[in-house]
Design a protein around this motif. Structure first.
Motif, PDB file in Angstrom:
ATOM      1  N   PHE A   1      10.152  -7.764   3.504  1.00 48.81           N
ATOM      2  CA  PHE A   1       9.739  -8.758   2.509  1.00 48.81           C
ATOM      3  C   PHE A   1       8.519  -9.542   2.997  1.00 48.81           C
ATOM      4  O   PHE A   1       7.647  -9.919   2.209  1.00 48.81           O
ATOM      5  N   ASN A   2       8.456  -9.802   4.303  1.00 46.01           N
ATOM      6  CA  ASN A   2       7.278 -10.474   4.859  1.00 46.01           C
ATOM      7  C   ASN A   2       6.033  -9.609   4.710  1.00 46.01           C
ATOM      8  O   ASN A   2       4.927 -10.122   4.480  1.00 46.01           O
TER       9      ASN A   2
ATOM     10  N   VAL B   1       9.996   4.005   6.011  1.00 44.56           N
ATOM     11  CA  VAL B   1      10.215   4.169   4.575  1.00 44.56           C
ATOM     12  C   VAL B   1      10.352   2.817   3.879  1.00 44.56           C
ATOM     13  O   VAL B   1       9.735   2.576   2.826  1.00 44.56           O
ATOM     14  N   ILE B   2      11.122   1.899   4.460  1.00 41.62           N
ATOM     15  CA  ILE B   2      11.327   0.596   3.811  1.00 41.62           C
ATOM     16  C   ILE B   2      10.040  -0.224   3.819  1.00 41.62           C
ATOM     17  O   ILE B   2       9.746  -0.964   2.874  1.00 41.62           O
ATOM     18  N   CYS B   3       9.222  -0.070   4.868  1.00 42.65           N
ATOM     19  CA  CYS B   3       7.927  -0.753   4.901  1.00 42.65           C
ATOM     20  C   CYS B   3       6.979  -0.159   3.860  1.00 42.65           C
ATOM     21  O   CYS B   3       6.207  -0.891   3.225  1.00 42.65           O
ATOM     22  N   ALA B   4       7.040   1.159   3.678  1.00 40.20           N
ATOM     23  CA  ALA B   4       6.201   1.795   2.663  1.00 40.20           C
ATOM     24  C   ALA B   4       6.594   1.332   1.259  1.00 40.20           C
ATOM     25  O   ALA B   4       5.730   1.068   0.408  1.00 40.20           O
ATOM     26  N   LEU B   5       7.888   1.216   1.013  1.00 36.60           N
ATOM     27  CA  LEU B   5       8.349   0.744  -0.302  1.00 36.60           C
ATOM     28  C   LEU B   5       7.902  -0.690  -0.561  1.00 36.60           C
ATOM     29  O   LEU B   5       7.610  -1.051  -1.715  1.00 36.60           O
ATOM     30  N   ALA B   6       7.845  -1.499   0.500  1.00 30.89           N
ATOM     31  CA  ALA B   6       7.445  -2.898   0.336  1.00 30.89           C
ATOM     32  C   ALA B   6       5.981  -3.027  -0.062  1.00 30.89           C
ATOM     33  O   ALA B   6       5.564  -4.067  -0.586  1.00 30.89           O
ATOM     34  N   THR B   7       5.178  -1.977   0.155  1.00 30.48           N
ATOM     35  CA  THR B   7       3.741  -2.056  -0.157  1.00 30.48           C
ATOM     36  C   THR B   7       3.433  -1.657  -1.595  1.00 30.48           C
ATOM     37  O   THR B   7       2.300  -1.875  -2.054  1.00 30.48           O
ATOM     38  N   LEU B   8       4.392  -1.066  -2.301  1.00 28.07           N
ATOM     39  CA  LEU B   8       4.075  -0.498  -3.607  1.00 28.07           C
ATOM     40  C   LEU B   8       3.617  -1.548  -4.616  1.00 28.07           C
ATOM     41  O   LEU B   8       2.639  -1.327  -5.349  1.00 28.07           O
TER      42      LEU B   8
END
Length: 397
Positions: free
Chosen positions: A272-273, A371-378
Motif C-alpha cells: 500500500f505504501n 506479484v503483490i508489489c506489481a499489483l499495487a502499481t496498476l
C-alpha cells in the motif's frame, strides 16, 4: 548500451529518488517494509520448519507409523513381516506391544504409556536397552522428573486394563521395575513414555512372551499412511499414528499457516505504501509525463515506467529481506545466547532453536512479494497513462 526509455526512467527514479521529496520518503519506507516483512517471514518460517521437522523425527521415531494386528496372533510372524517389508516405502517391520499404565514412586503417582522394545529397535541417545526377564525401564526425562526417579531407582507399574485375583480381592496387575536409563525425546513424549523389554511387557499382560499379535510398520514417509491402507488382510486390523497424534500435527500446521498470514500483512502494508508513493509521484510529475506523451511515448510505455518501479521495489526488498533473513537464521542461536534467551533457557537443549531453511519456500515468498508489489502499481500506472498532454501543458501554475 541501449535501454528502453521506460526502463531507464523507472531505474532513475528507483535508484536516485527525488532528492528528499516526500514521495521518495514514502517509497523508501515501502522498501523498508518489504525488506522487514520478508526477513521476519523468512526467520519465523525457518524456525517453525525446524520445530516441525524435530517433531516428525523425534515424536514419530517412537510412535508406530502403522500397526497391523490380528486377534488370533501370528503363528509365523516372520513370514508376514517379510511380506510387509517387501512393500515399497516400508523400511522396517517388528513385533510390538504397548499400553497405558500407572507408575508409582515414593514421590507420587503418574499416568504413562509403556512400550515393549523389540531387541532390534533403536533407543534415543544410544541408551541401555532393557533385558528380557530383568523388568527394567527406560523413562522419558519429563516422566522421571515428575516421579523424582534416577537411574537405579525402583518404580511400581500398574496395568489398569488388566486385573488379577488375590486374597485381598481383585487388584490391577502390577510389577516392580528398575530404572536403567533416562532419555530426552525432545517432544511431549518425555512426560509420558516408558520403555521396557517386549517379552517382559507380554508377561505383564498375561500373554506368551514369545507370541506376536501386533506388527509395527515403519515407513520412509510417515505422512504417506493413506497409500498403505491395503496392507491389512482379512481378519487383520490396521491402525496409523494419526489416530493418536494427527490432531497435534494438524494444530502445528495450522499455527504455521496463521503466523504466515499475520506476517504477510507487513508486506501488504508495504505494498500500500508503494501504491501511495507512486500515486504521489504521478501527481508530482504530471508535466513530465505529459511531455513524454507529447514526444510520442505510448500509454503502455508510460504504464511500464511505474510498473517497473514497483516491481523493482519488490525485487530489491525481497533480495534484501532474504539476505538479512539468511544472516539472522544463521546466527539466531548465537544472538539469543548473547541476550540470555538461548535454547537452554527455554528447554531446547544446548543445540538451541532448530532452524531449517527451505529454498522452495524462500522462492515462493520472493515471488509473492514481487506479484503483490506489481499489483499495487496498476492503479497509479493506469492514472499516468490517462494524462492528457494538451490539458496538462496548457495549465497555468
Amino acid at each position: 548500451m541501449f535501454r528502453p526509455a521506460s526502463l531507464f526512467i523507472a531505474t532513475r527514479y528507483l535508484l536516485r529518488g527525488q532528492r528528499g521529496g516526500f514521495a521518495n520518503f514514502v517509497n523508501l519506507f515501502a522498501l523498508f517494509g518489504v525488506t522487514l516483512g520478508v526477513m521476519v517471514l523468512t526467520v519465523v518460517l525457518s524456525v517453525m520448519n525446524g520445530f516441525e521437522s524435530q517433531l516428525k523425527s523425534r515424536l514419530l521415531d517412537r510412535v508406530p507409523h502403522l500397526l497391523v494386528s490380528s486377534e488370533q496372533g501370528y503363528s509365523d510372524w516372520p513370514k508376514r513381516a517379510e511380506a510387509l517389508e517387501s512393500q515399497k516405502g516400508v523400511t522396517a517391520v517388528a513385533p510390538y506391544i504397548d499400553g497405558e499404565v500407572m507408575l508409582q514412586s515414593p514421590e507420587g503417582l503418574q499416568g504413562g504409556w509403556l512400550q515393549g522394545l523389540w531387541p532390534t529397535d533403536p533407543l534415543p541417545d544410544n541408551a541401555t536397552k532393557p533385558q528380557a526377564g530383568q523388568y527394567q525401564l527406560v523413562l522419558g526425562v519429563g516422566l522421571a522428573r515428575k516421579l523424582k526417579l534416577l537411574v537405579g531407582d525402583v518404580v511400581r507399574v500398574y496395568l489398569p486394563g488388566r486385573s488379577i485375583y488375590t486374597p485381598l480381592g481383585r487388584l490391577p496387575a502390577q510389577r516392580q521395575f528398575t530404572v536403567i536409563a533416562v532419555v530426552d525425546l525432545a517432544s511431549e513424549l518425555n512426560d509420558v513414555l516408558a520403555i521396557t523389554n517386549y517379552q517382559d511387557l507380554r508377561r505383564l499382560y498375561g500373554k506368551s512372551p514369545g507370541g506376536v499379535d501386533k506388527l509395527k510398520v515403519t515407513l520412509a514417509d510417515p505422512f504417506a499412511t493413506d497409500t498403505f491402507s491395503h496392507l491389512a488382510k482379512p481378519g487383520e486390523s490396521l491402525w496409523d499414528w494419526r489416530a493418536r497424534y494427527g490432531d497435534f500435527f494438524a494444530a502445528v500446521a495450522q499455527e504455521k499457516r496463521t503466523m504466515s498470514m499475520l506476517l504477510v500483512l507487513i508486506i501488504a502494508v508495504a505494498a500500500f505504501n508503494i501504491l501511495a508513493a507512486l500515486a504521489m509521484l504521478v501527481s508530482d510529475k504530471r508535466r513530465d509525463i505529459a511531455v513524454l506523451a507529447s514526444l510520442g511515448m505510448t500509454p503502455k510505455a508510460l504504464k511500464r515506467i511505474f510498473v517497473t518501479q514497483g516491481v523493482g521495489t519488490g525485487v530489491l526488498g525481497s533480495a534484501l529481506g532474504l539476505s538479512l533473513g539468511f544472516l539472522v537464521t544463521e546466527h539466531l542461536n548465537l544472538a539469543l545466547n548473547l541476550v540470555g534467551l538461548g535454547g537452554m533457557a527455554f528447554g531446547y537443549g544446548p543445540q538451541g532453536l532448530p532452524v531449517i531453511r527451505e529454498p522452495l519456500q524462500m522462492g515462493l515468498i520472493a515471488l509473492f512479494v514481487v506479484v503483490i508489489c506489481a499489483l499495487a502499481t496498476l492503479a497509479p500506472a493506469h492514472r499516468a497513462a490517462r494524462i492528457d498532454p494538451a490539458v496538462v501543458l496548457t495549465e497555468r501554475d
